[in-house]
Write an enzyme that holds these catalytic residues in place. Structure first.
Site, PDB file in Angstrom:
ATOM      1  N   CYS A 382       0.834  -1.204   0.000  1.00  0.00           N
ATOM      2  CA  CYS A 382       0.000   0.000   0.000  1.00  0.00           C
ATOM      3  C   CYS A 382       0.877   1.266   0.000  1.00  0.00           C
ATOM      4  O   CYS A 382       1.445   1.585  -1.032  1.00  0.00           O
ATOM      5  CB  CYS A 382      -0.998  -0.054   1.144  1.00  0.00           C
ATOM      6  SG  CYS A 382      -2.466   0.897   0.750  1.00  0.00           S
ATOM      7  N   HIS A 508      -3.712  -5.097   0.225  1.00  0.00           N
ATOM      8  CA  HIS A 508      -3.145  -5.661   1.464  1.00  0.00           C
ATOM      9  C   HIS A 508      -3.226  -7.188   1.439  1.00  0.00           C
ATOM     10  O   HIS A 508      -4.194  -7.760   1.946  1.00  0.00           O
ATOM     11  CB  HIS A 508      -3.917  -5.149   2.673  1.00  0.00           C
ATOM     12  CG  HIS A 508      -3.709  -3.702   2.948  1.00  0.00           C
ATOM     13  ND1 HIS A 508      -2.823  -3.238   3.888  1.00  0.00           N
ATOM     14  CD2 HIS A 508      -4.262  -2.612   2.379  1.00  0.00           C
ATOM     15  CE1 HIS A 508      -2.850  -1.913   3.895  1.00  0.00           C
ATOM     16  NE2 HIS A 508      -3.708  -1.502   2.988  1.00  0.00           N
ATOM     17  N   GLU A 510      -1.705  -9.245   3.174  1.00  0.00           N
ATOM     18  CA  GLU A 510      -1.566  -9.828   4.516  1.00  0.00           C
ATOM     19  C   GLU A 510      -2.905 -10.232   5.136  1.00  0.00           C
ATOM     20  O   GLU A 510      -2.969 -11.150   5.947  1.00  0.00           O
ATOM     21  CB  GLU A 510      -0.811  -8.865   5.450  1.00  0.00           C
ATOM     22  CG  GLU A 510      -1.524  -7.578   5.861  1.00  0.00           C
ATOM     23  CD  GLU A 510      -1.386  -6.427   4.864  1.00  0.00           C
ATOM     24  OE1 GLU A 510      -1.076  -6.696   3.689  1.00  0.00           O
ATOM     25  OE2 GLU A 510      -1.593  -5.267   5.268  1.00  0.00           O
TER      26      GLU A 510
HETATM   27  N1  GLN Z   1      -2.027   6.616   2.755  1.00  0.00           N
HETATM   28  C1  GLN Z   1      -2.119   5.867   1.544  1.00  0.00           C
HETATM   29  C2  GLN Z   1      -3.483   6.007   0.886  1.00  0.00           C
HETATM   30  O1  GLN Z   1      -4.438   6.361   1.531  1.00  0.00           O
HETATM   31  C3  GLN Z   1      -1.781   4.416   1.776  1.00  0.00           C
HETATM   32  C4  GLN Z   1      -2.757   3.707   2.652  1.00  0.00           C
HETATM   33  C5  GLN Z   1      -2.236   2.415   3.250  1.00  0.00           C
HETATM   34  O2  GLN Z   1      -1.033   2.165   3.285  1.00  0.00           O
HETATM   35  N2  GLN Z   1      -3.120   1.600   3.773  1.00  0.00           N
HETATM   36  O3  GLN Z   1      -3.622   5.774  -0.262  1.00  0.00           O
END
Ligand code: GLN
Length: 549
Positions: A382, A508, A510
């Site tokens: 992310c 994600h 995970e």
């Molecule tokens: N802050 C980033 C976004 O909102 C990444 C979010 C995250 O790592 N879950 O796109």
């Protein structure tokens, strides 16, 4: 008819109610019963999505896009089944529902009160998952500790349910602590007695006590606890401190927690639980053949719960590779261009964690630069993927002001920018791009070969995305979009070919790794770490051989 098991906690928090609940569910599942677990959290936030990870650890995201408590992650990892929005309820959500109904006039002029309106809504939600009989057993974990003011409506709701359904349809397991006083060399039962007494003052007595302890509970002590807490003698279960959370289902099986529950619920015993696969996993976890050191670069590294699912996914992947994964926590706030080489020295791989906001962001960029330039396996999740795009732009595409507009809203080199549909969003809670979305992989990509498939689905939690205006520049310079959302074209995965393992993912992975199905990307990442270590030691060996010669 669905049967209900409630798990409460006493004496202190952090005794591992989630793990006990998940272990019990695992055993019941292994006996052939359809089982699910839900968690009721007594705080007023609507969900943990707006909570700082320092407050409550990681926010876990379900398939249907609910931002939930991290215990739901344990439930999925143990049971290998999906949970949903309905599996996590907070006091905030209960009150929101009741207050909305009051505004609609649904209470027809009645005074709206904690009892019965709030408790009725709690009860309704507690029974919701069992309504269409898709589960034989619903386990409900009550967050907090008995004695907390905010837990009272939940205790009352369970008391009422027990009265309404009868003791053979609804039982309570109380998880408590039997402290060992080193100086006196004695196990102490008094805190447990007090905690059970406190519960019974509210009309609820536990059917089973699970006692966390550092030392084994001897027979007389179990008898004493049973006598003073008014439970049957076989219902005092020992839960010794474990070397890994994954041994708890086997410990609970040894202590017959599942058998006692089924007996009290007047249910058949089902099949003898076959946990051979689980045991195989545990064996590999306990007796690894090798070890890798992976650097976890994040800004919450001092709090392990903040990256719970990532750490568990690495444990699953490590076991599958028969390799111990040692995590070196590296605080991104203190990582600079000057100290990167020293801080990241001798790592077998680098994982850059998700996150929000500016703190520690330059450290993440430096870690990625180091991994890219030194061909250390890199996995960015992310925000980790987004910073990989920023790093590539700054150092390869020579765009010095490249950034995400999250951190630098005024940059004219916004390689990561806010998603179009996020621009109109004003409220913070539950408004990100959440949950499972399709992703189509480039057939010749590393990720496609890892998944063994080109159509995948992964879970998301973000507001920003790769800016497709720069796509051509990236491709030409060697960073490819290996995966995209087929509908919106949003870049989901970036890869660099000329590198042993360089994968950045907008989603994600995970959240979907379980004991039975370790996530392929984590498995491949740990494998790449092993290979990187082997090739480095090969180089060292060869050089030292040369020197000796
Ligand atoms: N802050 C980033 C976004 O909102 C990444 C979010 C995250 O790592 N879950 O796109």
């Amino acid at each position: 008819m669905t049967k209900y098991i409630f798990v409460t906690g006493g004496v202190t928090s952090s005794l591992g109610k989630g793990i006990i609940a998940a272990s019990l569910a695992k055993l019941l599942q292994a006996r052939g019963f359809t089982t699910t677990i839900q968690k009721f959290d007594p705080y007023i936030n609507i969900d943990p999505g707006t909570l700082n990870p320092y407050e409550h650890g990681e926010c876990y995201v379900t398939e249907d896009g609910a931002e939930t408590d991290l215990d739901l992650g344990h439930y999925e990892r143990y049971l290998n089944t999906f949970t949903s929005q309905a599996n996590n309820v907070t006091t905030g959500r209960i009150y929101q529902h009741v207050i909305n109904k009051e505004r609609e006039g649904a209470y027809q002029g009645k005074t709206v009160q904690v009892i019965p309106h709030i408790t009725d809504e709690i009860k309704r939600r507690m029974l919701l998952l069992g309504e269409d009989n898709q589960f034989d057993i619903v386990i409900t974990e009550l967050g907090g500790t008995v004695g907390d003011i905010e837990s009272l409506p939940y205790i009352e709701a369970v008391r009422q349910l027990k009265w309404e359904m009868g003791n053979e349809n609804c039982i309570v397991i109380h998880l408590t602590l039997i402290p060992y006083l080193k100086a006196a060399k004695e196990l102490k039962t008094k805190p447990t007695q007090h905690s059970v007494k406190m519960m019974s003052e509210h009309g609820l007595t536990p059917d089973i006590l699970v006692c966390r302890t550092e030392e084994p509970l001897y027979k007389d002590l179990k008898r004493k606890v049973a006598l003073f807490c008014n439970v049957t003698q076989d219902a005092v279960i020992e839960a010794l401190d474990a070397d890994t959370i994954y041994s708890v289902p086997l410990e609970m099986m040894r202590e017959k927690l599942d058998v006692i529950c089924l007996d009290k619920l007047n249910m058949p015993m089902g099949d003898e639980p076959d946990l051979s696969k689980w045991k195989e996993f545990l064996n590999k976890l306990r007796y690894p053949k090798s070890k890798v050191v992976i650097g976890l670069i994040g800004k919450y590294v001092e709090l392990q719960d903040a990256y719970k699912s990532i750490l568990e996914a690495l444990i699953h992947a490590g076991a599958l590779n028969e390799c111990k994964v040692e995590i070196r926590n590296i605080h991104s706030e203190y990582l600079t261009k000057e100290n990167a080489a020293e801080k990241l020295e001798n790592l077998d791989a680098v994982l850059v964690a998700p996150g929000f906001g500016s703190r520690g962001i330059e450290g993440k960029v430096e870690a990625i630069r180091f991994a890219r330039e030194n061909k250390v396996p890199f996995f960015g999740i992310c925000l980790g993927m987004q910073m990989a795009c920023v790093e590539f732009a700054r150092n390869v595409l020579k765009m010095p002001k490249a950034h995400s507009t999250e951190m630098d809203p005024d940059t004219d080199q916004g390689v990561i920018c806010m998603m179009e549909d996020q621009k109109a969003v004003t409220l913070l809670g539950g408004t990100m791009r959440l949950g499972s979305y399709d992703c189509e992989l480039q057939p010749d990509s590393l990720t496609a070969s890892i998944y063994g498939n080109t159509a995948i689905k992964e879970r998301h939690r973000h507001r920003y995305e790769f800016n497709n205006e720069y796509q051509e520049m990236y491709e030409k310079a060697g960073m490819t979009a290996a995966g995209r959302n087929p509908k919106t074209n949003l870049v989901e995965i970036v890869e660099i070919k000329d590198h042993p393992f360089y994968v950045g993912v907008q989603f994600h992975p995970e959240y979907k790794s379980t004991v039975e199905n370790p996530h392929p990307l984590f498995v491949a990442f740990v494998k790449a770490a092993k290979e990187s270590q082997e090739s480095r030691s090969g180089v060292v060996k060869r050089t030292s051989e040369k020197t000796t010669a």
